[in-house]
Design an enzyme around this catalytic site. Structure first.
Site, PDB file in Angstrom:
ATOM      1  N   ASP A  83      43.188  87.882  32.929  1.00  0.00           N
ATOM      2  CA  ASP A  83      44.394  88.698  32.898  1.00  0.00           C
ATOM      3  C   ASP A  83      43.981  90.006  33.555  1.00  0.00           C
ATOM      4  OD1 ASP A  83      46.338  90.666  32.161  1.00  0.00           O
ATOM      5  OD2 ASP A  83      47.064  89.242  30.679  1.00  0.00           O
ATOM      6  N   HIS A  84      44.462  90.240  34.765  1.00  0.00           N
ATOM      7  CA  HIS A  84      43.870  91.354  35.515  1.00  0.00           C
ATOM      8  C   HIS A  84      44.158  92.713  34.870  1.00  0.00           C
ATOM      9  CE1 HIS A  84      47.795  91.794  37.564  1.00  0.00           C
ATOM     10  NE2 HIS A  84      47.380  92.987  37.930  1.00  0.00           N
ATOM     11  N   HIS A 121      50.136  90.365  30.553  1.00  0.00           N
ATOM     12  CA  HIS A 121      49.691  91.743  30.776  1.00  0.00           C
ATOM     13  C   HIS A 121      50.134  92.709  29.664  1.00  0.00           C
ATOM     14  CE1 HIS A 121      48.774  89.980  34.519  1.00  0.00           C
ATOM     15  NE2 HIS A 121      49.904  90.191  35.133  1.00  0.00           N
TER      16      HIS A 121
HETATM   17  C1  BG6 Z   1      51.197  89.884  38.561  1.00  0.00           C
HETATM   18  C2  BG6 Z   1      52.634  89.439  38.618  1.00  0.00           C
HETATM   19  O1  BG6 Z   1      50.498  89.178  37.572  1.00  0.00           O
HETATM   20  O2  BG6 Z   1      51.152  91.275  38.272  1.00  0.00           O
HETATM   21  C3  BG6 Z   1      53.398  90.226  39.651  1.00  0.00           C
HETATM   22  O3  BG6 Z   1      52.703  88.057  38.933  1.00  0.00           O
HETATM   23  C4  BG6 Z   1      53.251  91.709  39.401  1.00  0.00           C
HETATM   24  O4  BG6 Z   1      54.776  89.871  39.653  1.00  0.00           O
HETATM   25  C5  BG6 Z   1      51.779  92.086  39.240  1.00  0.00           C
HETATM   26  O5  BG6 Z   1      53.799  92.400  40.523  1.00  0.00           O
HETATM   27  C6  BG6 Z   1      51.652  93.527  38.783  1.00  0.00           C
HETATM   28  O6  BG6 Z   1      50.296  93.906  38.812  1.00  0.00           O
HETATM   29  P1  BG6 Z   1      49.876  95.426  39.053  1.00  0.00           P
HETATM   30  O7  BG6 Z   1      48.393  95.416  38.919  1.00  0.00           O
HETATM   31  O8  BG6 Z   1      50.355  95.800  40.413  1.00  0.00           O
HETATM   32  O9  BG6 Z   1      50.568  96.214  37.992  1.00  0.00           O
END
Ligand code: BG6
Length: 519
Positions: free
Chosen positions: A208-209, A271
């Protein structure tokens, strides 16, 4: 002597000696040990011709390479396209042409590209895995990154098992699984079964980034590294919490994907729930992966279910209509490519959540996330209760409740809103800000989430990865909402692109006499 931090924004290795190509050491980092030194490894990226590889994985690996965090390794692209090693290398060269790496010499780029290889194969063809096994053979550290559409995960995992790539006699074999991890509780469980048929839980890294983001990790440090917050971090002192993850972009070219997903699955289940868990969990007694993750699971298991019975009271959905965001015209969601004209897929969600445990009983947690909103911002607002006796009530302006705001992105840091007396002969009270900006404080640009996460998987640290029970607990809550929504066939409320979401979402906060923080 005053030192301008801007002089020291280079990349610095633990102990103060500079990395390749870096001019200055950062004095604020001197003496701190950060090193995580992975042993030699090979990483195979399934779906290496896709967007994630281009935008995140190759840049993250390259970044780790130029910072000196990884040196003995090989990267293998595995995908259907009939690419050769040379084509893959050229593709990756273009991925490194971004401004971020403009300071890096061609020699260094070439040294990285020389470490790349490619296997062209369909995911179900065992011959491809025989080839892969040959490439992988000399390496004892093996990482497999699943970055394909999720429908391909089961066949890849099965083939890895058949080829014996799921274990190594001396060393490790680990698999990183990209999101989406299932689309409801049943499919998430199925995927867990597929994975556990070939890999032990300690070999599985569900990514989960958001957990790789510095500011998200800092929630733990802020809460548990400081004695002053813990005593007031509960329902006695906290009025409510807002978590906002807003994006200004629409779904762009991802209409097909988004139609099957929607915002609740795309952003909340993973997230935002990770952020929420870190905010609400009990103090872990150490930082070991299982201790931290067990505390997070307890939060998810304490969420009061939202079902079809109370779904209108606690959830709001919406779809962006045509408008302008950040000066750019945006089409409405229903006009986007790949989107059905009568789609009921949400591009905005707001939730009001309660956590039924001793600490949080009665404290509403509001979540708001969506695409096509006024700006990109992720932040948490913790609003504290009024003082028990409000002696300055008549002197205070609006918004006098204390707040702690955690800026997750793009700003990184936190702000305390406290009340102070306006200088003068009368007693007038106004909120003032105490602000900390991480870049000013530490003089370092924060690393990309994938760098940290890949490095952790290489050294076998799964703290920032999601455990099986955690993902299932999160889907248990989310699936009930999905089922509730599925019974409602009315068109979704629309909000103008560039606005702060559907009007209906205001009612959630209004129910406790509050407002969303301005986007
Ligand atoms: C991804 C989603 O996991 O996270 C995208 O699939 C979203 O829809 C993105 O835009 C958002 O990530 P960050 O790091 O730009 O907030």
């Amino acid at each position: 002597m005053a030192v301008s931090l801007s002089h020291f924004s280079g990349l610095v290795k633990a102990g103060g000696s500079p990395y390749i190509g870096v001019m200055f050491a950062n004095p604020l980092m001197d003496g701190l040990q950060f090193a995580k030194e992975p042993s030699p490894f090979i990483i195979t990226i399934f779906g290496a011709t896709g967007d994630l590889t281009r935008k995140k994985l190759i840049p993250a690996l390259f970044s780790l390479f130029i910072k000196g965090n990884i040196s003995q390794f090989k990267v293998v692209g595995f995908a259907r396209r009939p690419w050769t090693k040379e084509v893959f290398q050229e593709e990756c060269r273009s991925m490194l042409a971004i401004g971020h790496f403009s300071h890096v010499s061609d020699t260094q780029k070439q040294a990285f590209l020389d470490k790349l290889d490619f296997v062209s194969s369909t995911f179900g063809d065992s011959a491809g895995y025989t080839k892969l096994a040959e490439v992988v053979k000399p390496w004892e550290g093996r990482l497999f990154f699943l970055s394909t559409p999720p429908d391909d995960y089961p066949v890849i995992v099965e083939q890895l098992g058949l080829a014996g790539l799921n274990k190594v006699e001396h060393g490790y074999s680990r698999v990183i699984v990209e999101k989406p991890f299932g689309r409801d509780l049943a499919t998430a469980k199925e995927l867990n079964e597929v994975l556990s048929a070939e890999f032990e839980e300690n070999q599985i890294y569900r990514i989960d980034h958001y957990l790789g983001k510095e500011t998200v990790q800092n929630i733990l440090v802020l809460r548990f590294g400081n004695g002053i917050l813990e005593p007031i971090w509960n329902s006695r002192y906290i009025d409510h919490i807002q978590i906002t993850v807003a994006e200004s972009i629409g779904v762009g070219t991802r209409g097909n994907y988004y139609e099957k997903s929607g915002t609740l699955r795309d952003m909340v289940q993973n997230h935002i729930f990770q952020v929420m868990n870190l905010l609400l969990m009990e103090p872990p007694n150490d930082l070991s992966p299982d201790t931290v993750r067990s505390e997070k699971v307890k939060v998810l298991r304490s969420l009061r279910p939202i079902t079809y019975k109370n779904i209108d009271q606690y959830t709001v959905r919406g779809q962006y209509a045509a408008g302008v965001t950040q000066g750019q015209p945006v089409r409405g969601y229903l006009e986007e490519d790949g989107v059905a004209k009568d789609s009921l897929t949400e591009t905005f969600v707001a939730l009001q959540i309660y956590v039924d445990n001793w600490r949080w009983e009665g404290v509403p947690i509001f979540i708001r996330t969506g695409k096509g909103l006024g700006r990109k911002v992720s932040e948490v607002v913790v609003t504290f209760k009024e003082p028990p006796l409000q002696i300055f009530k008549n002197q205070a302006t609006d918004g006098s409740q204390n707040q702690l705001i955690l800026h997750l992105q793009p700003e990184e840091g936190f702000t305390f809103h406290l009340n102070a007396k306006i200088p003068g002969y009368t007693t007038q009270v106004r909120p003032v800000n105490m602000k900390c900006d991480y870049e000013d404080a530490f003089g370092e640009a924060t690393p990309e989430a994938y760098e940290r996460l890949i490095l952790d998987a290489l050294v076998g640290d799964s703290t920032l990865y999601t455990r099986r029970d955690e993902i299932e607990a999160s889907w248990t809550f989310i699936t009930r909402i999905l089922q509730g929504w599925a019974q409602d066939k009315r068109p979704l409320p629309q909000y103008r692109a560039g606005s702060s979401g559907p009007e209906e979402s205001k009612a959630l906060l209004a129910s406790i006499g509050q407002k969303w923080r301005k986007l």
